[in-house]
Scaffold this motif. Sequence first.
Motif, mmCIF file in Angstrom:
data_model
loop_
_atom_site.group_PDB
_atom_site.id
_atom_site.type_symbol
_atom_site.label_atom_id
_atom_site.label_comp_id
_atom_site.label_asym_id
_atom_site.label_seq_id
_atom_site.Cartn_x
_atom_site.Cartn_y
_atom_site.Cartn_z
ATOM 1 N N ASP A 339 0.860 -1.190 0.000
ATOM 2 C CA ASP A 339 0.000 0.000 0.000
ATOM 3 C C ASP A 339 0.899 1.244 0.000
ATOM 4 O O ASP A 339 1.357 1.670 1.046
ATOM 5 N N SER A 340 1.198 1.830 -1.146
ATOM 6 C CA SER A 340 0.626 1.501 -2.429
ATOM 7 C C SER A 340 1.745 1.418 -3.459
ATOM 8 O O SER A 340 2.782 2.062 -3.305
ATOM 9 N N THR A 341 1.495 0.648 -4.514
ATOM 10 C CA THR A 341 2.497 0.490 -5.572
ATOM 11 C C THR A 341 2.659 1.774 -6.391
ATOM 12 O O THR A 341 3.688 1.964 -7.040
ATOM 13 N N SER A 342 1.673 2.666 -6.335
ATOM 14 C CA SER A 342 1.815 3.956 -7.035
ATOM 15 C C SER A 342 2.927 4.788 -6.407
ATOM 16 O O SER A 342 3.715 5.432 -7.104
ATOM 17 N N ARG A 343 3.004 4.784 -5.070
ATOM 18 C CA ARG A 343 4.067 5.536 -4.389
ATOM 19 C C ARG A 343 5.428 4.911 -4.694
ATOM 20 O O ARG A 343 6.438 5.603 -4.795
ATOM 21 N N TRP A 344 5.458 3.592 -4.831
ATOM 22 C CA TRP A 344 6.690 2.907 -5.220
ATOM 23 C C TRP A 344 7.108 3.357 -6.622
ATOM 24 O O TRP A 344 8.276 3.670 -6.875
ATOM 25 N N ALA A 345 6.130 3.398 -7.539
ATOM 26 C CA ALA A 345 6.432 3.828 -8.916
ATOM 27 C C ALA A 345 6.883 5.282 -8.943
ATOM 28 O O ALA A 345 7.765 5.658 -9.730
ATOM 29 N N GLU A 346 6.297 6.120 -8.086
ATOM 30 C CA GLU A 346 6.710 7.527 -8.037
ATOM 31 C C GLU A 346 8.141 7.655 -7.539
ATOM 32 O O GLU A 346 8.890 8.540 -7.983
ATOM 33 N N ALA A 347 8.535 6.785 -6.607
ATOM 34 C CA ALA A 347 9.921 6.791 -6.139
ATOM 35 C C ALA A 347 10.863 6.409 -7.274
ATOM 36 O O ALA A 347 11.920 7.029 -7.461
ATOM 37 N N MET A 348 10.472 5.405 -8.069
ATOM 38 C CA MET A 348 11.280 5.032 -9.234
ATOM 39 C C MET A 348 11.380 6.197 -10.220
ATOM 40 O O MET A 348 12.439 6.451 -10.802
ATOM 41 N N ARG A 349 10.269 6.909 -10.399
ATOM 42 C CA ARG A 349 10.259 8.032 -11.340
ATOM 43 C C ARG A 349 11.194 9.144 -10.879
ATOM 44 O O ARG A 349 11.929 9.721 -11.686
ATOM 45 N N GLU A 350 11.185 9.427 -9.578
ATOM 46 C CA GLU A 350 12.041 10.492 -9.066
ATOM 47 C C GLU A 350 13.511 10.134 -9.227
ATOM 48 O O GLU A 350 14.325 10.947 -9.674
ATOM 49 N N ILE A 351 13.857 8.909 -8.873
ATOM 50 C CA ILE A 351 15.259 8.489 -8.990
ATOM 51 C C ILE A 351 15.678 8.443 -10.464
ATOM 52 O O ILE A 351 16.781 8.865 -10.826
ATOM 53 N N SER A 352 14.772 7.963 -11.322
ATOM 54 C CA SER A 352 15.077 7.896 -12.758
ATOM 55 C C SER A 352 15.332 9.285 -13.331
ATOM 56 O O SER A 352 16.247 9.480 -14.139
ATOM 57 N N SER A 353 14.550 10.251 -12.893
ATOM 58 C CA SER A 353 14.733 11.617 -13.417
ATOM 59 C C SER A 353 16.061 12.203 -12.945
ATOM 60 O O SER A 353 16.727 12.940 -13.680
ATOM 61 N N ARG A 354 16.468 11.869 -11.720
ATOM 62 C CA ARG A 354 17.753 12.366 -11.221
ATOM 63 C C ARG A 354 18.921 11.702 -11.946
ATOM 64 O O ARG A 354 20.005 12.277 -12.041
ATOM 65 N N LEU A 355 18.684 10.500 -12.464
ATOM 66 C CA LEU A 355 19.704 9.819 -13.261
ATOM 67 C C LEU A 355 19.708 10.306 -14.707
ATOM 68 O O LEU A 355 20.541 9.867 -15.511
ATOM 69 N N GLU A 356 18.733 11.187 -15.026
ATOM 70 C CA GLU A 356 18.586 11.737 -16.374
ATOM 71 C C GLU A 356 18.328 10.641 -17.397
ATOM 72 O O GLU A 356 18.816 10.693 -18.532
ATOM 73 N N GLU A 357 17.558 9.622 -16.977
ATOM 74 C CA GLU A 357 17.160 8.564 -17.910
ATOM 75 C C GLU A 357 16.044 9.076 -18.819
ATOM 76 O O GLU A 357 15.281 9.972 -18.450
ATOM 77 N N MET A 358 15.923 8.458 -19.983
ATOM 78 C CA MET A 358 14.864 8.838 -20.922
ATOM 79 C C MET A 358 13.510 8.506 -20.302
ATOM 80 O O MET A 358 13.245 7.351 -19.974
ATOM 81 N N PRO A 359 12.632 9.484 -20.107
ATOM 82 C CA PRO A 359 11.343 9.193 -19.469
ATOM 83 C C PRO A 359 10.382 8.491 -20.416
ATOM 84 O O PRO A 359 10.430 8.677 -21.633
ATOM 85 N N GLY A 360 9.500 7.677 -19.822
ATOM 86 C CA GLY A 360 8.431 7.047 -20.577
ATOM 87 C C GLY A 360 7.145 7.818 -20.381
ATOM 88 O O GLY A 360 7.159 9.040 -20.158
ATOM 89 N N GLU A 361 6.030 7.126 -20.448
ATOM 90 C CA GLU A 361 4.720 7.760 -20.330
ATOM 91 C C GLU A 361 4.558 8.442 -18.976
ATOM 92 O O GLU A 361 4.843 7.860 -17.933
ATOM 93 N N GLU A 362 4.115 9.703 -18.996
ATOM 94 C CA GLU A 362 3.901 10.519 -17.804
ATOM 95 C C GLU A 362 5.144 10.613 -16.926
ATOM 96 O O GLU A 362 5.047 10.763 -15.701
ATOM 97 N N GLY A 363 6.311 10.489 -17.529
ATOM 98 C CA GLY A 363 7.552 10.672 -16.799
ATOM 99 C C GLY A 363 8.059 9.443 -16.071
ATOM 100 O O GLY A 363 9.160 9.464 -15.507
ATOM 101 N N TYR A 364 7.259 8.370 -16.064
ATOM 102 C CA TYR A 364 7.722 7.149 -15.409
ATOM 103 C C TYR A 364 8.852 6.530 -16.227
ATOM 104 O O TYR A 364 8.903 6.695 -17.452
ATOM 105 N N PRO A 365 9.763 5.788 -15.578
ATOM 106 C CA PRO A 365 10.850 5.171 -16.351
ATOM 107 C C PRO A 365 10.323 4.130 -17.318
ATOM 108 O O PRO A 365 9.264 3.538 -17.118
ATOM 109 N N ALA A 366 11.088 3.886 -18.375
ATOM 110 C CA ALA A 366 10.659 2.933 -19.409
ATOM 111 C C ALA A 366 10.539 1.519 -18.869
ATOM 112 O O ALA A 366 9.822 0.692 -19.439
ATOM 113 N N TYR A 367 11.223 1.241 -17.766
ATOM 114 C CA TYR A 367 11.198 -0.115 -17.193
ATOM 115 C C TYR A 367 10.118 -0.282 -16.120
ATOM 116 O O TYR A 367 10.156 -1.240 -15.365
ATOM 117 N N LEU A 368 9.152 0.643 -16.049
ATOM 118 C CA LEU A 368 8.086 0.542 -15.038
ATOM 119 C C LEU A 368 7.354 -0.791 -15.127
ATOM 120 O O LEU A 368 7.171 -1.483 -14.111
#
Length: 592
Positions: A339-368
């Motif tokens: 509870d909840s996997t959305s917050r987990w995905a948001e954590a991945m998105r934040e770390i991915s953006s700091r790594l300057e990875e290519m964002p996927g849909e709505e900014g989530y990493p491509a490996y979501l």
Amino acid sequence: MSQATDTTVREDGVIESVSGPVVTARDLDAKMNDVVYVGEEGLMGEVIEIEGDITTIQVYEETSAVAPGEPVEGTGAPLSVDLGPGMLDSIYDGVQRPLDVLEEKMGSAFLDRGVDAPGIDLEKTWEFTPEVEEGDEVGRGDIVGSVPETPSIDHKVMVPPGALDEGETAEIVSIESGNFTVEDTVAELDDGTEIQMRQEWPVREPRPTEDKQTPTEPLTSGQRILDGLFPLAKGGTAAIPGPFGSGKTVTQQSLAKFADADIVVYIGCGERGNEMTEVIDDFPELPDPQTGNALMARTCLIANTSNMPVAARESCVYTGITIAEHYRDMGYDVALMADSTSRWAEAMREISSRLEEMPGEEGYPAYLAARLSEFYERAGYFDNINGTEGSISAIGAVSPPGGDFSEPVTQNTLRIVKTFWALDSDLAERRHFPAINWNESYSLYRDQLDEWFENNVAEDWPEQRQWAIDVLDEDDELQEVVQLVGKDALPEDQQLTLEVARYIKEAWLQQNALHDVDRYCPPEKTYRILGAIRTFNDEAFDALDAGVPIDEITDIDAVPRLNRIGTTPDDEVDEFVDDLEDDMTEQLRSLY
């Protein structure tokens, strides 16, 4: 965590840059996923990228005041959890640091950075009872003894999966009974392997199994809409998406309290602190409906609230699923709530953006999608390598922004899980709880679970359920007409269908989580309530066919008592329903 307890820590590199929880270091001798300690305060982190002599680290604690030039120390070990007696009745953070131990160290509920503690108590002694003898042959994962971990659960001590190769066996040359700490040797193999009660396991690596079976037994939840319409199998996967305030957390907490699992692992991943506080306060006080002991005696809580470091949130689901796998290997059925996997995905998105990875849909990493799949794939009903059978049922809450089920986390989750419990804000606003939309939800386990329900509850369970589904489908179509022309414009048979559907929704699908009786409904009672509603349906349509006006049919005294079956004590339900069905039949037949 356990990395620093038995690994020589050495200074390997220096910090080059800091960007929130993402730190880069130069000249660090490390491998992917190694645990490192960052800065003068020794903040725990994990290697997530290596490029030349530059190593990128995600740090599991707040990094303010950490500066370039400070040292980085490597452990040479991946992020792992301590597995052994003492995990149940414990509350951990996202990287398995026991919060009560840290609070005792600090003297405050507000924890300082750089504080660490092992995941299980290394000094406490446990009573070990051997289940094998000297001279017996054992393989990897085999059970050698047991420890009474809590009044509810015996902890099985196993040969570590990595101690022997697949198919290889070794002879027990010594084994003792008595009181030992988790680091004491309780048995020794002829190849020199020493077996302790404590194991370590990398959180991102699934523990080995022999085979994955098709589950055929339901994880009964005590929630009528779930058990009756959308059942989850033991070893199955489910998603609970819903907007703010629709009841995701309450539904998961009800499942944690009442689902017929041996072990519960509850992961509070990025949720509000007050919700986790409620869980932490409630669970130690709750009696276990299965054993009568405290519910915490078979529960492990992982609390990583929204104000805790974001990087630890990314790892907390792996910590939880690894603990669940350890108990599965003992032959237990485990229910895991995330509870909840959305917050987990948001954590991945934040770390991915700091790594300057290519964002996927709505900014989530491509490996979501891959990460979600890896998590849910670790659930299932398994033949374990030691000959036992165990299961992990993974139930993930999803918090789509604005209740939009088309957003990436919900959509990717739906491609993976086989049970979908869609929460509806309109139902929640009407105070209909659980607010699960029966038109949008589904379960792909229904057919394979029907045989169990037929053998253990009633032979006509599938038929009764299909009747309810058909009535609710017809009601959904009629409600659109009612919105246009009003109920009174409908033919009397359709008006009666609406009345029957109302009782299905109010007396059967609606349930009071705060009522001492109604908060848990066994499958037998779920079946009896629906059976009583169908009795009213059959007798009412007979009366209508005989020419009785619809108003007289719906005005009989007995029908409103359908709403009282749910709050009737379980041991009185059969008598109450028998009397009610007799009264409804008698009153309706007296009209013609």
